[in-house]
Design an enzyme around this catalytic site. Structure first.
Site, PDB file in Angstrom:
ATOM      1  CG  ASP A 158      21.717 130.369  98.136  1.00  0.00           C
ATOM      2  OD1 ASP A 158      22.805 129.833  97.891  1.00  0.00           O
ATOM      3  OD2 ASP A 158      21.082 131.046  97.308  1.00  0.00           O
ATOM      4  CG  ASP A 213      23.280 129.918  90.574  1.00  0.00           C
ATOM      5  OD1 ASP A 213      23.531 129.133  91.507  1.00  0.00           O
ATOM      6  OD2 ASP A 213      22.742 131.019  90.740  1.00  0.00           O
TER       7      ASP A 213
HETATM    8  C1  GLA Z   1      22.024 131.394  94.469  1.00  0.00           C
HETATM    9  C2  GLA Z   1      21.533 129.960  94.226  1.00  0.00           C
HETATM   10  C3  GLA Z   1      20.426 129.991  93.192  1.00  0.00           C
HETATM   11  C4  GLA Z   1      19.277 130.865  93.668  1.00  0.00           C
HETATM   12  C5  GLA Z   1      19.789 132.259  93.987  1.00  0.00           C
HETATM   13  C6  GLA Z   1      18.734 133.120  94.669  1.00  0.00           C
HETATM   14  O1  GLA Z   1      22.634 131.917  93.331  1.00  0.00           O
HETATM   15  O2  GLA Z   1      22.586 129.146  93.810  1.00  0.00           O
HETATM   16  O3  GLA Z   1      19.965 128.671  92.933  1.00  0.00           O
HETATM   17  O4  GLA Z   1      18.711 130.283  94.818  1.00  0.00           O
HETATM   18  O5  GLA Z   1      20.924 132.223  94.836  1.00  0.00           O
HETATM   19  O6  GLA Z   1      19.187 134.396  94.962  1.00  0.00           O
END
Ligand code: GLA
Length: 411
Positions: A158, A213
């Protein structure tokens, strides 16, 4: 003279050292060939956030096999953020949360492997993960060895808390570290498309997120109070439809984990799944398998749609046209066929009366064409699993709001 000789020797050794270092750097890069079709599996984040533990993983693995998900192609179980303790140990190693994972990670990974499945973990290029657990920055090679020793098969990496570093460098470093650690690990880049990973990610990772997301809705933008947004699946499809030429076998545009079976209607779940198949996105389920309804399982394991997603050409589909709010998405397939999806983007029922001859397909990015004035294709309805005539006649159907019809056009 002696001094000059010593200086020369030191220079030569330094030069060779650098040359060797450079050569070695060039030899590293991702493990090739680990994701020749879009990866399929399950990830904990969409439903569970950081509320994950050993029992959940074991039950999910059991159901992955007993439900037929594994037979349909889903094989990665990926633990997202929240699997770690808040601190590294005295040697700088990552520590699985001892309460969530009382038997440690190795036993759990062995269990998942014993079911014939693969196992993935999450971390972050920054100092801390998005949920505040120890990030990998400065520990890349150590963490890569940690994953390899555990038997990890997939790493989602990430992009939170990364002030002062550049994405291409940070992801390249981790890619090299994984390669150096010596175990084939699928490398999943998750920097939300902020730094155009599709332009530099091919030698670095096997898939890369291309958006912020996902949110379990058809076409909404969900604004978080901290000034960022999550996106309905059609918003993500729309925002990245133009980078399709960068996606393909072993280097996929990742449209995010699926929300099928979460908060949308069954109709919307069907459209979501059809779109992820049309877009050749990784198919990573994000629902609670223990509460999975039969209709959710039927969508996720639809063989015809999965075959579209897993087609070995690996081409991301594109939007051909829109008529009265009904979008037509098309995807060339390896057997000379096409997948065609009609998607009602509106809130009203619509009638389709699609004249194939007026809509020749030209795929400018990959060079495929279909001219229905010259060639006839037989139509197979992939959801109903039955013939739907041919392109000689107009395709006539009614389609309710947010629904899809997916056809295979067979030459
Ligand atoms: C980010 C990623 C998500 C998830 C969260 C976890 O937002 O894009 O897919 O992995 O972090 O904290």
């Amino acid at each position: 003279m002696k001094k000059i000789l010593i200086t020369l020797c030191i220079s030569a050794i330094t030069f060779l050292g650098f040359a060797q270092g450079n050569t070695r750097t060039q030899e590293l890069g991702k493990y090739e060939g680990l994701a020749m079709t879009p990866p399929m599996g399950w990830n904990s984040w969409n439903t569970f956030g950081t509320n994950i533990d050993e029992k959940l993983v074991k039950e999910t693995a059991d159901i992955m096999v007993s439900s037929g998900m594994a037979a349909a192609g889903y094989n990665y179980i990926v633990l997202d953020d929240g699997w770690m303790a808040k601190e590294r140990d005295e040697n700088g190693n990552l520590v699985p949360d001892p309460i969530k994972f009382p038997n440690g990670m190795k036993v759990l990974i062995d269990y998942v492997h014993s079911k014939g499945l693969k196992f993935g973990l999450y971390n972050c290029a920054g100092t801390h993960t998005c949920a505040g657990y120890p990030g990998t920055r400065g520990y890349e090679y150590q963490d890569a060895r940690f994953y390899a020793n555990l038997g990890v098969d997939f790493l989602k990496y990430d992009w939170c808390n990364t002030a002062g570093i550049t994405a291409k460098e940070a992801y390249t470093t981790m890619s090299n570290a994984l390669k150096k650690a010596g175990r084939p690990i699928v490398f999943s880049l998750c920097e939300w498309g902020d730094n155009q990973p599709w332009e530099w990610g091919k030698p670095v990772g096997n898939l890369w997120r291309i958006s912020g997301d996902i949110y379990p809705c058809f076409d909404c933008e969900f604004k978080h109070p901290e000034n960022w947004s999550s996106w309905g699946f059609m918003k993500i499809a729309e925002m990245r439809k133009d980078i399709r030429k960068f996606s393909g076998p072993d280097h996929w545009n990742d449209f995010d984990m699926m929300e099928v079976g979460n908060e949308m209607t069954t109709i919307e779940d069907r459209s979501h799944f059809a779109m992820w198949c049309m877009l050749a996105s990784p198919l990573i389920a994000g629902n609670d398998f223990r509460k999975m309804k039969p209709e959710t399982l039927a969508i996720l394991t639809n063989k015809n749609l999965i075959a579209v997603n897993q087609d070995k050409l690996g081409i991301q589909g594109f939007k051909l046209t829109v008529e009265d709010g009904v979008e037509v998405w098309v995807k060339p397939l390896s057997d000379g066929a096409w997948a065609v999806t009609f998607l009602n983007r509106t809130e009203l029922p619509k009638t389709i009366n699609f004249d194939w001859k007026k809509h020749p397909i030209k795929d400018a990015d990959f060079g495929f064409e279909a001219d229905f004035a010259k060639n006839t294709y037989q139509l197979q309805d992939l959801w109903k699993n039955k013939s739907a005539g041919s392109t000689k006649k107009n395709f006539a159907a009614s389609i309710i709001a947010h629904d899809v019809i997916t056809l295979k056009l067979i030459p």
